[in-house]
Structures are given as C-alpha cells and as structure tokens.
Design a protein around this motif. Structure first.
Motif, short mmCIF file in Angstrom:
data_model
loop_
_atom_site.label_atom_id
_atom_site.label_comp_id
_atom_site.label_asym_id
_atom_site.label_seq_id
_atom_site.Cartn_x
_atom_site.Cartn_y
_atom_site.Cartn_z
N UNK A 19 27.88 29.97 25.82
CA UNK A 19 27.98 31.41 25.90
C UNK A 19 28.07 31.97 27.31
N UNK A 20 28.14 31.13 28.31
CA UNK A 20 28.20 31.64 29.67
C UNK A 20 29.61 32.11 29.98
N UNK A 21 29.71 33.27 30.62
CA UNK A 21 31.01 33.85 30.97
C UNK A 21 31.16 33.91 32.48
N UNK A 22 32.41 33.84 32.93
CA UNK A 22 32.69 33.99 34.35
C UNK A 22 34.14 34.43 34.48
N UNK A 23 34.62 34.55 35.72
CA UNK A 23 35.99 34.98 36.01
C UNK A 23 36.22 36.38 35.45
N UNK A 24 35.28 37.26 35.67
CA UNK A 24 35.29 38.62 35.14
C UNK A 24 36.29 39.51 35.88
N UNK A 25 36.98 40.37 35.12
CA UNK A 25 37.90 41.33 35.71
C UNK A 25 38.00 42.58 34.86
N UNK A 26 38.42 43.67 35.48
CA UNK A 26 38.62 44.94 34.78
C UNK A 26 40.11 45.13 34.51
N UNK A 27 40.43 45.51 33.27
CA UNK A 27 41.82 45.68 32.86
C UNK A 27 42.15 47.17 32.75
N UNK A 63 37.84 24.60 29.55
CA UNK A 63 37.44 24.31 30.93
C UNK A 63 35.93 24.38 31.09
N UNK A 64 35.40 23.49 31.91
CA UNK A 64 33.99 23.59 32.26
C UNK A 64 33.74 24.81 33.12
N UNK A 65 34.72 25.19 33.92
CA UNK A 65 34.46 26.28 34.84
C UNK A 65 35.72 27.00 35.28
N UNK A 66 35.96 28.17 34.73
CA UNK A 66 36.89 29.11 35.33
C UNK A 66 36.00 30.14 36.03
N UNK A 67 35.60 29.86 37.26
CA UNK A 67 34.75 30.77 38.01
C UNK A 67 35.55 31.91 38.62
N UNK A 68 36.82 31.65 38.87
CA UNK A 68 37.67 32.56 39.62
C UNK A 68 38.57 33.32 38.65
N UNK A 69 38.56 34.64 38.74
CA UNK A 69 39.44 35.41 37.86
C UNK A 69 39.53 36.86 38.25
N UNK A 70 40.66 37.46 37.95
CA UNK A 70 40.85 38.91 38.09
C UNK A 70 42.08 39.29 37.27
N UNK A 71 42.26 40.59 37.07
CA UNK A 71 43.34 41.10 36.24
C UNK A 71 44.25 41.98 37.09
N UNK A 72 45.54 41.73 37.01
CA UNK A 72 46.52 42.49 37.77
C UNK A 72 46.67 43.89 37.18
N UNK A 77 45.66 38.51 33.24
CA UNK A 77 44.45 37.89 33.79
C UNK A 77 44.82 36.55 34.40
N UNK A 78 44.33 36.32 35.62
CA UNK A 78 44.58 35.10 36.37
C UNK A 78 43.27 34.33 36.47
N UNK A 79 43.25 33.07 35.96
CA UNK A 79 42.08 32.19 35.99
C UNK A 79 42.35 31.04 36.94
N UNK A 80 41.27 30.61 37.61
CA UNK A 80 41.39 29.49 38.53
C UNK A 80 40.04 28.78 38.60
N UNK A 81 40.07 27.47 38.75
CA UNK A 81 38.85 26.68 38.95
C UNK A 81 38.84 26.09 40.34
N UNK A 82 37.66 25.85 40.90
CA UNK A 82 37.58 25.29 42.25
C UNK A 82 38.40 24.01 42.41
N UNK A 83 39.17 23.95 43.46
CA UNK A 83 40.03 22.81 43.82
C UNK A 83 41.13 22.53 42.81
N UNK A 84 41.43 23.46 41.93
CA UNK A 84 42.50 23.26 40.94
C UNK A 84 43.87 23.41 41.60
#
Length: 172
Positions: A19-27, A63-72, A77-84
C-alpha cells in the motif's frame, strides 16, 4: 477502481497490503493527485477527501520503486526509478482516447534521482542527484519529456547544500 482511505503522513493506503505510494504528482486535467502504488502495476487517484481509487495499468511493470514522478501540463504522468534507463508514461487526461493507458517508454541515461518536477517555464523535467559523500555529486539534470534525453546542467552548490552522506532531494 477500488476506494481506500489514505494516510498521507506515511504514503500508505489504509487496510491494504502493498500500500505504499510514491511518485506523487498533481494533474491539472482532472484536479486530482496521482501516485504509483509500490509493488504493483497500479496507480492511485487521491481525492480532496483523501479517498483513493486504484487503477491497474496494463504494461506498467510491477516495480519495487517508482520514487520519481510528476505530471505534465497535458496530463501525462512520468515515472522513473533510481538508476533506470527507461521513463514510463501513463495518460491521465480524461478527454484523451488513451486515458489510463501506458504510452511508449522513453530511453534515458541512468541517473541517481529521488524526484523530479516539471518546469512551468519550459515544460522540461528537472531533478537533482543524491549526494554520494561529496558536494560535487549534486548535479542538476534536465530531461526532455518528448525524447527522454538527459542534459547535465552542472554542479549545484550553496543555499545550504553541504557535503554530507546520504542526502537526497526527494520532494521536488
């Protein structure tokens, strides 16, 4: 989607597993917050009452971790993981024919980011690397949201940035 209450202090959906969420963005296209649900292929839409709806996205990796995210500004929505080396994209524009579908991935250079944000000035994504034991490792990068191309804009210093281990910039 399924509705769940959310505890934003820990980024978790109450009463669920994975249930953990990350890569949060406002649309701006629908006036919701959106995030990736870690350990699943789901994204979540967070309402003004903090209720959450989950949406599985075909093709989005578990994915174990999409920590990176934002919405254009156009609702992608653009998702990214460390060193991906891939940037994942999901269409969140309710007026689009591809709403809630994964768009083609973009290839980029592996980068140690914890978050990024869209610039309202030029529409590019910007993120700063995490500190790897010296201040010279703080680099600001620009990512082209159409191609994934990464540009190193140089070392960032001053403003309280110091050479200390394990400092991250996780809320851009």
């Amino acid at each position: 989607g399924v509705h769940y209450p959310v505890d934003v202090t820990v980024g978790a959906l109450l009463g669920t597993t994975n249930a953990v969420m990350n890569a949060l963005g406002y649309n701006v296209k629908d006036n919701y917050l959106w995030a990736a649900r870690i350990g699943t292929n789901e994204i979540v839409r967070i309402g003004s009452d903090w209720s959450v709806q989950t949406f599985p996205i075909a093709g989005l990796p578990v994915a174990n971790a999409f920590y990176v995210g934002d919405i254009s500004s156009d609702g992608v929505m653009y998702f990214y993981g460390p060193y991906a080396t891939e940037i994942y994209r999901v269409d969140l524009d309710p007026a689009s024919a591809t709403y809630l579908q994964m768009l083609p991935t973009l290839t980029t250079e592996a980068t140690n980011l914890t978050d990024w944000a869209f610039s309202p000035v030029d529409g590019n994504l910007y993120g700063m690397t995490n500190n790897e034991n010296n201040a010279a490792s703080f680099h600001l990068y620009r990512f082209d949201p159409a191609t994934g191309a990464r540009t190193d804009l140089g070392v960032v210093s001053g403003g309280g940035i110091q050479a200390a281990a394990n400092i991250t910039f996780g809320a851009s």
